[in-house]
Design a protein around this motif. Sequence first.
Motif, PDB file in Angstrom:
ATOM      1  N   THR A   1       0.691  -1.283  -0.014  1.00  0.00           N
ATOM      2  CA  THR A   1      -0.120  -0.130  -0.337  1.00  0.00           C
ATOM      3  C   THR A   1       1.161   1.318   0.013  1.00  0.00           C
ATOM      4  N   ASP A   2       2.361   0.964   0.878  1.00  0.00           N
ATOM      5  CA  ASP A   2       2.853   2.242   0.468  1.00  0.00           C
ATOM      6  C   ASP A   2       3.073   2.900  -0.820  1.00  0.00           C
ATOM      7  N   ALA A   3       3.370   3.417  -1.094  1.00  0.00           N
ATOM      8  CA  ALA A   3       3.551   4.508  -2.363  1.00  0.00           C
ATOM      9  C   ALA A   3       4.343   4.019  -2.887  1.00  0.00           C
ATOM     10  N   ILE A   4       5.415   4.411  -1.839  1.00  0.00           N
ATOM     11  CA  ILE A   4       7.042   4.451  -2.469  1.00  0.00           C
ATOM     12  C   ILE A   4       8.151   3.075  -2.125  1.00  0.00           C
ATOM     13  N   LEU A   5       6.492   1.937  -1.448  1.00  0.00           N
ATOM     14  CA  LEU A   5       7.512   0.893  -1.516  1.00  0.00           C
ATOM     15  C   LEU A   5       7.112   0.327  -2.110  1.00  0.00           C
TER      16      LEU A   5
ATOM     17  N   VAL B   1      15.182  -1.250   4.233  1.00  0.00           N
ATOM     18  CA  VAL B   1      15.034  -1.741   2.738  1.00  0.00           C
ATOM     19  C   VAL B   1      15.679  -0.387   1.865  1.00  0.00           C
ATOM     20  N   ASN B   2      16.364   1.572   2.388  1.00  0.00           N
ATOM     21  CA  ASN B   2      17.288   2.105   2.262  1.00  0.00           C
ATOM     22  C   ASN B   2      17.968   2.157   1.914  1.00  0.00           C
ATOM     23  N   ALA B   3      18.878   1.326   2.364  1.00  0.00           N
ATOM     24  CA  ALA B   3      20.492   0.636   2.981  1.00  0.00           C
ATOM     25  C   ALA B   3      20.691  -0.090   1.772  1.00  0.00           C
ATOM     26  N   SER B   4      19.659  -0.169   0.425  1.00  0.00           N
ATOM     27  CA  SER B   4      20.307  -0.631  -0.087  1.00  0.00           C
ATOM     28  C   SER B   4      19.771  -0.260  -1.802  1.00  0.00           C
ATOM     29  N   ASN B   5      21.050  -0.043  -2.676  1.00  0.00           N
ATOM     30  CA  ASN B   5      21.132   0.319  -3.691  1.00  0.00           C
ATOM     31  C   ASN B   5      20.395   0.071  -4.650  1.00  0.00           C
ATOM     32  N   GLU B   6      20.203  -1.937  -4.552  1.00  0.00           N
ATOM     33  CA  GLU B   6      20.216  -3.237  -5.383  1.00  0.00           C
ATOM     34  C   GLU B   6      18.978  -2.540  -6.301  1.00  0.00           C
ATOM     35  N   SER B   7      18.115  -3.190  -7.450  1.00  0.00           N
ATOM     36  CA  SER B   7      17.001  -3.128  -8.192  1.00  0.00           C
ATOM     37  C   SER B   7      16.280  -3.725  -7.210  1.00  0.00           C
ATOM     38  N   GLN B   8      16.408  -4.910  -6.936  1.00  0.00           N
ATOM     39  CA  GLN B   8      15.887  -6.222  -6.275  1.00  0.00           C
ATOM     40  C   GLN B   8      16.523  -6.455  -4.582  1.00  0.00           C
ATOM     41  N   ILE B   9      15.064  -6.121  -3.649  1.00  0.00           N
ATOM     42  CA  ILE B   9      16.318  -6.063  -2.029  1.00  0.00           C
ATOM     43  C   ILE B   9      15.692  -7.504  -1.834  1.00  0.00           C
ATOM     44  N   LEU B  10      16.628  -7.829  -1.120  1.00  0.00           N
ATOM     45  CA  LEU B  10      16.235  -9.611  -0.180  1.00  0.00           C
ATOM     46  C   LEU B  10      16.460  -9.308   0.900  1.00  0.00           C
ATOM     47  N   ILE B  11      14.891  -9.590   1.934  1.00  0.00           N
ATOM     48  CA  ILE B  11      15.389  -8.799   3.374  1.00  0.00           C
ATOM     49  C   ILE B  11      15.449 -10.637   3.592  1.00  0.00           C
ATOM     50  N   THR B  12      16.426 -10.733   4.361  1.00  0.00           N
ATOM     51  CA  THR B  12      17.193 -11.862   5.235  1.00  0.00           C
ATOM     52  C   THR B  12      17.381 -11.098   6.712  1.00  0.00           C
ATOM     53  N   ASN B  13      17.496 -12.487   7.321  1.00  0.00           N
ATOM     54  CA  ASN B  13      17.700 -12.067   8.929  1.00  0.00           C
ATOM     55  C   ASN B  13      19.166 -11.614   9.256  1.00  0.00           C
TER      56      ASN B  13
END
Length: 430
Positions: free
Chosen positions: A176-180, A212-224
């Motif tokens: 729902t967030d316009a940025i994310l 999320v903002n710490a990544s400059n990659e096009s595909q952001i993978l969230i891991t522990n």
Amino acid sequence: MYFYRMEAPLAERIRPQKLEDYISQLHLVGPNGSLTLQIEKGIIPSLIFWGSPGTGKTTLAQIIAQESKRPFYVLSAINSGVKDIRDVIEKAKQSGGMFTAKNPILFIDEIHRFSKSQQDSLLAAVEKGWITLIGATTENPSFEVIPALLSRCQVYVLNPFTKSDLELLLERAMTTDAILKTKKIELKETEALLRLSGGDGRKLLNIFELVVNASNESQILITNERVLQIVQQNTVLYDKTGEQHYDIVSAFIKSIRGSDPNAAVYWLARMIEGGEDVKFIARRMLILSSEDIGNANPTAFIMANNTFQAVSTIGYPESRIILSQCAIYLATSPKSNASYMAINNAQQTVKETGDLPVPIPLRNAPTKLMKELGYGDDYKYSHDFANNFAEQEFLPEAISKTAFYEPGNNSRENGTREFLKNRWKDKYGY
């Protein structure tokens, strides 16, 4: 429906405006929730929302105002005084009639930080219906809200978010967030995010946005691993926001319990620099003085109680000295949790054995019938015997010889153990 500004933090951007979008607290706003019908009818009493940080207190207050179409005024107890309260009340009086469905709502965040005089200034407005008060607090309102105001409000407890609530919050943020929505985010692992949030929805979203903002990659993978790496690099960011409120006080208490005055003073300084409520700190030390020191040094409780009384009348910066003295005293005191464990053991036995009958000799006999039934017979008045002691049974027969109190291994309670052993011999195994 979500109203947001693009530059606002994620938690603010996706703050729900409608009850149907509100996550959690089903006991209050679910289909059968105690607040649901009141909100639907628009007949809202004055309320106190009590819950941990990030459980939706402010959001729920805003939704109530939105759905009942009432004017909504907001004050923060951190930076508002009596004059601010009176100004809002005057505006509220002018904006609507008394006891109407359109009574303005005055939302006060962190109402526990208001002094008695500030809370007193709300009484007439609440009593006369000029405003509907909604206060938010992370502290027990029984201690922090004056009785006169508390009696005019209904208290509702907001529970920490569950695992499923937090996961739903993350999913909502991504969809729902316009940025994310413009980013390709794969939420592969959530354990670290959930653990770091501590059930605080706002903290969860802040950490998530940071990662999320710490990544400059096009595909952001969230891991522990990725979450922990980024958060550790930005620890000070979270310290300064005060969102580690419960983590830091936990470290403070555990340092005192562990007899480390240096660590205790460090964590105390962290709370002081963060603007923590002095009564909150003093209350935690008062509890610890009984739970973790107890009869190993009974003076600790007196010290902690005097500290609580002192800082209740003396604010910053002077109260920091009193808090430091008490923290060091408690940290360097001998420790015993024997009293704490004794009441835990006794309560567990009560739950397991139910309402066992009081022995006949111990019963009160205020009536003739009770005397005829033998109530109080054979009771031995201790002061009639040598050393003010007479051996007799004080427990119900079913749990006779049960020892709930096990004296701690310290000089004072070792003396207590000898006293009890001398009196009761082998009965309780002392």
